[in-house]
Write a protein that holds these residues in place. Structure first.
Motif, PDB file in Angstrom:
ATOM      1  N   TYR A 238      27.602  38.828 -15.080  1.00 56.65           N
ATOM      2  CA  TYR A 238      27.005  40.151 -15.263  1.00 56.65           C
ATOM      3  C   TYR A 238      26.068  40.556 -14.145  1.00 56.65           C
ATOM      4  O   TYR A 238      25.798  41.733 -13.958  1.00 56.65           O
ATOM      5  CB  TYR A 238      26.346  40.237 -16.641  1.00 56.65           C
ATOM      6  N   ASN A 239      25.599  39.601 -13.356  1.00 60.28           N
ATOM      7  CA  ASN A 239      24.867  39.971 -12.151  1.00 60.28           C
ATOM      8  C   ASN A 239      25.812  40.640 -11.153  1.00 60.28           C
ATOM      9  O   ASN A 239      25.506  41.659 -10.552  1.00 60.28           O
ATOM     10  CB  ASN A 239      24.221  38.738 -11.517  1.00 60.28           C
ATOM     11  N   LYS A 240      27.016  40.060 -11.030  1.00 60.36           N
ATOM     12  CA  LYS A 240      27.995  40.624 -10.107  1.00 60.36           C
ATOM     13  C   LYS A 240      28.577  41.922 -10.651  1.00 60.36           C
ATOM     14  O   LYS A 240      28.886  42.834  -9.894  1.00 60.36           O
ATOM     15  CB  LYS A 240      29.107  39.600  -9.843  1.00 60.36           C
ATOM     16  N   ILE A 241      28.751  41.999 -11.965  1.00 58.15           N
ATOM     17  CA  ILE A 241      29.277  43.228 -12.558  1.00 58.15           C
ATOM     18  C   ILE A 241      28.375  44.410 -12.213  1.00 58.15           C
ATOM     19  O   ILE A 241      28.826  45.459 -11.781  1.00 58.15           O
ATOM     20  CB  ILE A 241      29.405  43.085 -14.091  1.00 58.15           C
ATOM     21  N   ASN A 242      27.075  44.231 -12.353  1.00 58.94           N
ATOM     22  CA  ASN A 242      26.161  45.324 -12.068  1.00 58.94           C
ATOM     23  C   ASN A 242      26.167  45.687 -10.587  1.00 58.94           C
ATOM     24  O   ASN A 242      25.997  46.835 -10.214  1.00 58.94           O
ATOM     25  CB  ASN A 242      24.751  44.959 -12.528  1.00 58.94           C
ATOM     26  N   GLN A 243      26.362  44.657  -9.714  1.00 62.77           N
ATOM     27  CA  GLN A 243      26.464  44.960  -8.297  1.00 62.77           C
ATOM     28  C   GLN A 243      27.745  45.735  -8.008  1.00 62.77           C
ATOM     29  O   GLN A 243      27.753  46.681  -7.223  1.00 62.77           O
ATOM     30  CB  GLN A 243      26.422  43.654  -7.489  1.00 62.77           C
ATOM     31  N   TRP A 244      28.829  45.326  -8.648  1.00 62.30           N
ATOM     32  CA  TRP A 244      30.097  46.052  -8.480  1.00 62.30           C
ATOM     33  C   TRP A 244      29.928  47.500  -8.938  1.00 62.30           C
ATOM     34  O   TRP A 244      30.324  48.441  -8.260  1.00 62.30           O
ATOM     35  CB  TRP A 244      31.196  45.350  -9.275  1.00 62.30           C
ATOM     36  N   ASN A 245      29.310  47.666 -10.103  1.00 59.36           N
ATOM     37  CA  ASN A 245      29.109  49.024 -10.621  1.00 59.36           C
ATOM     38  C   ASN A 245      28.229  49.847  -9.691  1.00 59.36           C
ATOM     39  O   ASN A 245      28.472  51.013  -9.454  1.00 59.36           O
ATOM     40  CB  ASN A 245      28.470  48.960 -12.010  1.00 59.36           C
ATOM     41  N   ALA A 246      27.169  49.210  -9.168  1.00 63.45           N
ATOM     42  CA  ALA A 246      26.233  49.948  -8.330  1.00 63.45           C
ATOM     43  C   ALA A 246      26.880  50.390  -7.023  1.00 63.45           C
ATOM     44  O   ALA A 246      26.672  51.508  -6.557  1.00 63.45           O
ATOM     45  CB  ALA A 246      25.007  49.081  -8.039  1.00 63.45           C
ATOM     46  N   TYR A 247      27.686  49.513  -6.447  1.00 61.03           N
ATOM     47  CA  TYR A 247      28.282  49.836  -5.152  1.00 61.03           C
ATOM     48  C   TYR A 247      29.556  50.654  -5.276  1.00 61.03           C
ATOM     49  O   TYR A 247      29.854  51.483  -4.448  1.00 61.03           O
ATOM     50  CB  TYR A 247      28.603  48.546  -4.385  1.00 61.03           C
ATOM     51  N   ILE A 248      30.339  50.368  -6.298  1.00 61.62           N
ATOM     52  CA  ILE A 248      31.695  50.895  -6.337  1.00 61.62           C
ATOM     53  C   ILE A 248      31.869  51.990  -7.378  1.00 61.62           C
ATOM     54  O   ILE A 248      32.360  53.065  -7.106  1.00 61.62           O
ATOM     55  CB  ILE A 248      32.712  49.758  -6.609  1.00 61.62           C
ATOM     56  N   CYS A 249      31.488  51.734  -8.618  1.00 61.45           N
ATOM     57  CA  CYS A 249      31.901  52.583  -9.736  1.00 61.45           C
ATOM     58  C   CYS A 249      30.833  53.528 -10.247  1.00 61.45           C
ATOM     59  O   CYS A 249      31.103  54.314 -11.138  1.00 61.45           O
ATOM     60  CB  CYS A 249      32.383  51.707 -10.901  1.00 61.45           C
ATOM     61  N   LYS A 250      29.615  53.440  -9.758  1.00 59.38           N
ATOM     62  CA  LYS A 250      28.525  54.261 -10.286  1.00 59.38           C
ATOM     63  C   LYS A 250      28.422  54.087 -11.799  1.00 59.38           C
ATOM     64  O   LYS A 250      28.346  55.034 -12.556  1.00 59.38           O
ATOM     65  CB  LYS A 250      28.729  55.730  -9.937  1.00 59.38           C
ATOM     66  N   GLN A 251      28.431  52.817 -12.214  1.00 55.95           N
ATOM     67  CA  GLN A 251      28.352  52.507 -13.631  1.00 55.95           C
ATOM     68  C   GLN A 251      27.324  51.412 -13.850  1.00 55.95           C
ATOM     69  O   GLN A 251      26.871  50.771 -12.926  1.00 55.95           O
ATOM     70  CB  GLN A 251      29.716  52.062 -14.160  1.00 55.95           C
ATOM     71  N   ASP A 252      26.992  51.201 -15.084  1.00 51.43           N
ATOM     72  CA  ASP A 252      25.986  50.205 -15.440  1.00 51.43           C
ATOM     73  C   ASP A 252      26.495  49.428 -16.639  1.00 51.43           C
ATOM     74  O   ASP A 252      26.890  50.021 -17.648  1.00 51.43           O
ATOM     75  CB  ASP A 252      24.661  50.909 -15.779  1.00 51.43           C
ATOM     76  N   SER A 253      26.529  48.098 -16.541  1.00 47.36           N
ATOM     77  CA  SER A 253      26.980  47.254 -17.645  1.00 47.36           C
ATOM     78  C   SER A 253      25.875  46.280 -18.013  1.00 47.36           C
ATOM     79  O   SER A 253      25.222  45.703 -17.138  1.00 47.36           O
ATOM     80  CB  SER A 253      28.245  46.472 -17.270  1.00 47.36           C
ATOM     81  N   LYS A 254      25.677  46.111 -19.311  1.00 45.66           N
ATOM     82  CA  LYS A 254      24.686  45.163 -19.797  1.00 45.66           C
ATOM     83  C   LYS A 254      25.310  44.272 -20.848  1.00 45.66           C
ATOM     84  O   LYS A 254      26.054  44.733 -21.707  1.00 45.66           O
ATOM     85  CB  LYS A 254      23.487  45.908 -20.409  1.00 45.66           C
ATOM     86  N   MET A 255      25.005  42.974 -20.747  1.00 38.89           N
ATOM     87  CA  MET A 255      25.443  42.046 -21.775  1.00 38.89           C
ATOM     88  C   MET A 255      24.370  42.066 -22.869  1.00 38.89           C
ATOM     89  O   MET A 255      23.251  41.598 -22.697  1.00 38.89           O
ATOM     90  CB  MET A 255      25.609  40.640 -21.190  1.00 38.89           C
ATOM     91  N   ILE A 256      24.718  42.694 -23.996  1.00 41.82           N
ATOM     92  CA  ILE A 256      23.746  42.876 -25.074  1.00 41.82           C
ATOM     93  C   ILE A 256      23.530  41.577 -25.846  1.00 41.82           C
ATOM     94  O   ILE A 256      22.419  41.221 -26.203  1.00 41.82           O
ATOM     95  CB  ILE A 256      24.220  43.983 -26.040  1.00 41.82           C
ATOM     96  N   LYS A 257      24.624  40.870 -26.100  1.00 42.79           N
ATOM     97  CA  LYS A 257      24.526  39.702 -26.983  1.00 42.79           C
ATOM     98  C   LYS A 257      25.674  38.749 -26.693  1.00 42.79           C
ATOM     99  O   LYS A 257      26.773  39.161 -26.343  1.00 42.79           O
ATOM    100  CB  LYS A 257      24.593  40.166 -28.455  1.00 42.79           C
ATOM    101  N   GLU A 258      25.393  37.456 -26.796  1.00 46.28           N
ATOM    102  CA  GLU A 258      26.435  36.443 -26.677  1.00 46.28           C
ATOM    103  C   GLU A 258      26.713  35.862 -28.060  1.00 46.28           C
ATOM    104  O   GLU A 258      25.798  35.441 -28.768  1.00 46.28           O
ATOM    105  CB  GLU A 258      26.008  35.341 -25.721  1.00 46.28           C
ATOM    106  N   LEU A 259      27.988  35.864 -28.452  1.00 49.14           N
ATOM    107  CA  LEU A 259      28.393  35.297 -29.734  1.00 49.14           C
ATOM    108  C   LEU A 259      28.825  33.859 -29.487  1.00 49.14           C
ATOM    109  O   LEU A 259      29.933  33.593 -29.021  1.00 49.14           O
ATOM    110  CB  LEU A 259      29.537  36.111 -30.348  1.00 49.14           C
ATOM    111  N   TYR A 260      27.927  32.929 -29.769  1.00 50.47           N
ATOM    112  CA  TYR A 260      28.178  31.529 -29.412  1.00 50.47           C
ATOM    113  C   TYR A 260      29.371  30.956 -30.158  1.00 50.47           C
ATOM    114  O   TYR A 260      30.131  30.157 -29.622  1.00 50.47           O
ATOM    115  CB  TYR A 260      26.919  30.693 -29.695  1.00 50.47           C
ATOM    116  N   GLU A 261      29.553  31.379 -31.397  1.00 53.36           N
ATOM    117  CA  GLU A 261      30.631  30.817 -32.208  1.00 53.36           C
ATOM    118  C   GLU A 261      31.994  31.187 -31.639  1.00 53.36           C
ATOM    119  O   GLU A 261      32.909  30.366 -31.566  1.00 53.36           O
ATOM    120  CB  GLU A 261      30.516  31.320 -33.649  1.00 53.36           C
ATOM    121  N   ASP A 262      32.138  32.435 -31.196  1.00 50.11           N
ATOM    122  CA  ASP A 262      33.416  32.896 -30.660  1.00 50.11           C
ATOM    123  C   ASP A 262      33.487  32.815 -29.143  1.00 50.11           C
ATOM    124  O   ASP A 262      34.519  33.109 -28.558  1.00 50.11           O
ATOM    125  CB  ASP A 262      33.667  34.356 -31.073  1.00 50.11           C
ATOM    126  N   LYS A 263      32.366  32.469 -28.499  1.00 51.39           N
ATOM    127  CA  LYS A 263      32.298  32.453 -27.038  1.00 51.39           C
ATOM    128  C   LYS A 263      32.692  33.820 -26.468  1.00 51.39           C
ATOM    129  O   LYS A 263      33.386  33.926 -25.457  1.00 51.39           O
ATOM    130  CB  LYS A 263      33.187  31.353 -26.459  1.00 51.39           C
TER     131      LYS A 263
END
Length: 871
Positions: A238-263
């Motif tokens: 998600y660090n790279k996702i935000n960089q991709w969004n910032a440079y390429i797609c003009k978008q913003d992605s956030k990982m809100i929650k990790e579901l450990y049971e389902d990975k």
């Protein structure tokens, strides 16, 4: 009798053939067919689920000859999930509470299985058999055995394909839907099932769109070299996702929650597109990463959850990424169905998604951009150059494919349209000239030339409009165009006034004359009167037919013969024609009372212009309209279906109009009363002043018998809350009301009188309490502090203020509105029922009107169901 026996025999044979086909289908669908043998063991065993860790009892089969351990599928008694034991080993035997568990582990990285029983003796027996079959050494085969092995390998390959068609991998149950399952199976088999898909982009990457579902896409792209890890990181780190969004797609992605049971990971993604009509969209979805064979799969699926931000929510029904690499190249696949939601047409929506999907080509380039932060400037230059190159290539692709009339967009039900008017012939030079001129004009939109459209010849206008839309490029350009939001410079000498319509007065046309005896406007157009009288017969016929067919009479549609060639969104905008004359003059004054007087003139001008003896077409939810008055833009959108409410904005010189009007009609035995309920808010600059305007209701008497006469009723108001000023005008006042203000009384239904006055706090509080719906007007004894100006007149002739002419319906004319040349595709002038009406083809117009009404009712039903679920 012979004929009856022959028919029965044919039916019997058809049923027999159908049953045999079903049997064959079932037999062919078996992954493995077992014959009764002493080498086959059967029983029941507990299987531990990977997702939730629950134990489930399943039947098993062990075929010692074929060295297969198989479980019966929970989806059918005949299907089996096979494990070829030569590729497995038994491990991790242990006691867990009341169970003996052990693992059947793949030696090749395939699917693993945790088994268990409550009986230790039974567990030992099964483990011994499985260990023996797993560890058995294959003997070198002879020639016959090689032939047999080839046959068996072919069977195994078929079985492998059938295993793919079933599920031989583990993903969380949330993602186990048919669309994701089929996408994974097709990618693994290399059969991408593009039968109903059309290639819409071929530029380093291939983008296919489903011809029957414009929100469904399949994307294919190849990169040089092995960049599999980089791409996976760009999609999952998600660090790279935000960089991709910032440079390429003009978008913003956030990982809100990790579901450990389902990975799995809950992602909130914000997409921003540079268009005045497209706001930010929020996508919330679960994402899960896993490997099968030599593929990395990343699956995504929409989650129904409250908005994480305050942006509009988009929809990602599903998304399947697949990455496959060798030393020379990396292949990336993306199968998805998604929507920006809230847009006018699926074509427009699909194109915005298409713009997003084009950014996939940048997945590999991100690693280059972020290699060294010290080279940030250089990286930005590379990025900008790449973007410019992509845009140039996209434009070149559009020009090269211009002859393909539906390159991006398909128009449904073309067979319902007239070939001569609506179907574009790719070899037509005339059509190419129209589209070429259109593209050249759009490319000049950075300087915002005049965007007005002329409507000199209605047939040519309809022809041109539809050809532009069906050319396939119109939606693209209407999204890209820079729409005008501020008034432009205008030469008053170029002003065009509306002085006549349909060969008559701009308001009266050839429809009205003043009713001299009692006052008001009498309808005299015999053709329109005859059409309105025919409505009763038409409705009775339709109601009878609906009752006979068991349908609701609420579905009966009014005949288009009593309608005018405008939607109400256009009619409301057309009623603003006096704004450039009176409000622009008011904005240049510092006198707040002078401004109120000019607002009164505009208020009467609005009700003049809204007059018509014909009904406008009911707007569709989301329908828009765009136009211009003296280079001042006006926009309207239908923002509610029930109740019917439209929102209007007009950007004038030193003033602005904002309005929300709800059209209400009340029917009586011999009359109908209609009213635009709401306020028009006029905001002036220098000095700042806000004025609220309400509109009087209009009535049409004689709907079933007698003369049809139009008049206005009750009162209308102008209110300046900050300066405590109220203007009240009463239609057909009584003598007592006139005497109070010392205004002469006339016994005419179209006579009016009123005042502009300063009021006390009590009057302002009363308006705040009642609101524009319930406010009844001034308390003549308590509310008025000082009368500033007196108003009187015959509204169908002339209105005076302090005995000076304010506005005359015969001598003062509104500005002629010009249509926007490049409106967005939801514009009212793209409605098929209206276009057919303009061509006087009332049968086609009626059919399209009823079709749109059915769609509107279905849409409303879905919205109500969604609303209930949210509650």
């Amino acid at each position: 009798m012979i004929i009856e026996y022959q028919q029965i025999w044919l039916i019997f044979m058809n049923i027999s053939n159908f049953i045999q086909e079903c049997v064959n289908t079932v037999m062919d669908s078996h992954p493995i067919q077992y014959q009764p043998s002493m080498e086959i063991s059967e029983g029941e065993i507990l299987v531990k689920g990977k997702t939730f860790g629950r134990w489930e009892s399943k039947k098993f089969i062990i075929d010692e000859k074929k060295r297969v351990f198989a479980l019966r599928s929970s989806k059918g008694k005949t299907k089996l999930k096979p494990y070829f034991l030569k590729e497995y080993q038994v491990e991790n035997k242990e006691r867990k509470k009341d169970k003996i568990s052990f693992d059947l582990t793949s030696k090749t990285g395939g699917k693993c299985l945790t088994l268990g029983t409550e009986s230790e003796q039974k567990a030992n027996e099964i483990i011994n058999v499985l260990q023996e079959l797993c560890n058995r050494i294959d003997v070198i085969p002879n020639k016959d055995e090689i032939i047999q092995k080839n046959i068996q390998d072919q069977i195994n390959n078929n079985q492998h394909q059938m295993m793919i068609n079933s599920i031989d991998y583990e993903i969380p149950s949330f993602f186990d839907i048919s669309e994701i399952r089929d996408s994974i199976a097709n990618i693994r088999k290399g059969s991408h099932n593009l039968e109903n898909f059309k290639l819409v982009i071929e530029n380093k990457l291939l983008i296919y769109r489903n011809q029957y579902n414009h929100h469904q896409f399949k994307v294919f792209v190849e990169f040089d070299g092995n960049c599999q890890e980089t791409i996976i990181q760009n999609l999952t780190d998600y660090n790279k996702i935000n960089q991709w969004n910032a440079y390429i797609c003009k978008q913003d992605s956030k990982m809100i929650k990790e579901l450990y049971e389902d990975k799995s990971f809950l992602i909130c993604e914000i997409r921003e597109l540079s268009n005045l009509f497209i706001f930010k969209r929020e996508f919330q979805y679960l994402q899960h990463h896993f490997k099968i064979d030599n593929f990395d799969f990343i699956v995504q699926k929409q989650i129904d959850q409250k908005s994480y931000t305050k942006n509009y929510q988009g929809s990602l029904k599903y998304g399947v990424w697949a990455i496959q690499a060798n030393e020379k190249q990396t292949k990336v696949y993306y199968f998805s169905e998604q929507s920006m939601q809230g847009l006018s047409y699926s074509d427009e929506d699909a194109y915005l998604i298409q713009l997003f999907l084009e950014q996939i080509i940048n997945l590999q380039d991100l690693s280059i951009i972020i290699q060294n932060e010290n080279l940030q400037i250089k990286s930005n230059v590379i990025y900008i150059q790449d973007k410019q190159q992509q845009q140039n290539e996209l434009k070149n692709t559009e020009i090269n494919n211009k002859e393909d009339n539906d390159q991006f967009f398909d128009c449904e039900e073309l067979d319902a349209m007239n070939d001569k008017l609506f179907i574009v012939e790719s070899n037509s030079n005339k059509d190419d000239v129209i589209i070429d001129e259109y593209e050249q004009n759009v490319r000049k939109q950075t300087i915002l030339p005049s965007q007005v459209d002329s409507l000199d010849n209605i047939q040519d206008w309809v022809d041109k409009k539809m050809k532009l839309v069906l050319s396939g490029n119109y939606n693209y350009f209407s999204i890209k165009i820079l729409h005008q939001l501020q008034p432009k410079e205008f030469d008053p000498l170029q002003r065009q006034l509306l002085t006549q319509q349909e060969g008559g007065h701009y308001i009266f046309k050839k429809d009205f004359i003043r009713e001299e005896k009692n006052g008001g406007l009498k309808v005299i157009n015999e053709e329109k009167l005859a059409a309105q009288k025919a409505v009763i017969k038409f409705l009775l016929t339709r109601i009878g037919a609906s009752l006979m067919m068991g349908k609701s009479i609420t579905s009966v549609s009014m005949p288009v013969t009593i309608f005018e060639a405008r939607s109400n969104t256009e009619r409301v905008c057309n009623s603003m024609g006096f704004a450039p004359i009176y409000l622009e003059d008011a904005a240049q004054s510092q006198d707040i009372y002078y401004r109120i007087k000019q607002c009164v003139a505009f208020q009467f001008g609005f009700i003049f212009m809204y007059l018509s003896c014909e009904k406008p077409f009911n707007p569709i939810l989301g329908e828009t309209f765009q136009g211009f008055y003296d280079n001042c833009p006006i926009y309207c959108e239908q923002i509610s279906h029930h109740p019917p409410i439209c929102a209007i904005q007009m950007y004038g010189r030193q003033y602005r109009i904002d309005a929300q009007l709800e059209l209400i009609a009340n029917f009586n035995s011999n009359s109908v009363v209609g009213r635009n309920v709401g306020t028009l808010k006029i905001s002036f600059q220098n000095p700042h002043q806000i004025v609220l305007i309400t509109l009087a209701p209009g009535s049409l008497n004689g709907t079933t018998y007698g003369d049809k006469v139009m008049n206005y009723l009750e009162k209308q108001f102008i209110i300046d809350i900050k300066n405590k000023i109220i203007c009240e005008v009463t239609f057909n006042p009584d003598k007592k009301y006139c005497q109070y203000f010392d205004i002469e009384y006339q016994n005419q239904q179209d006579y009016l009188c009123g005042v502009i006055c300063d009021v006390n706090d009590l009057a302002i509080q009363k308006y705040h309490k009642d609101g524009y719906r319930k406010y009844k007007g001034l308390d003549l004894k308590q509310d008025i502090k000082q009368i500033r100006h007196k108003i009187k007149g015959i509204w169908v002739n002339e209105i005076k203020i302090d005995n000076q002419k304010l506005i005359c319906i015969h001598n003062d004319f509104p500005v002629k509105m010009q249509l926007a040349q490049y409106p967005i595709p939801s514009d009212a002038n793209f409605r098929m029922d209206l276009l057919w009406w303009k061509l006087k083809n009332f049968d086609q117009s009626q059919q399209w009107k009823e079709k749109l009404e059915i769609q509107q009712r279905q849409d409303r039903k879905l919205r109500e169901q969604k609303g209930k679920k949210k509650k």
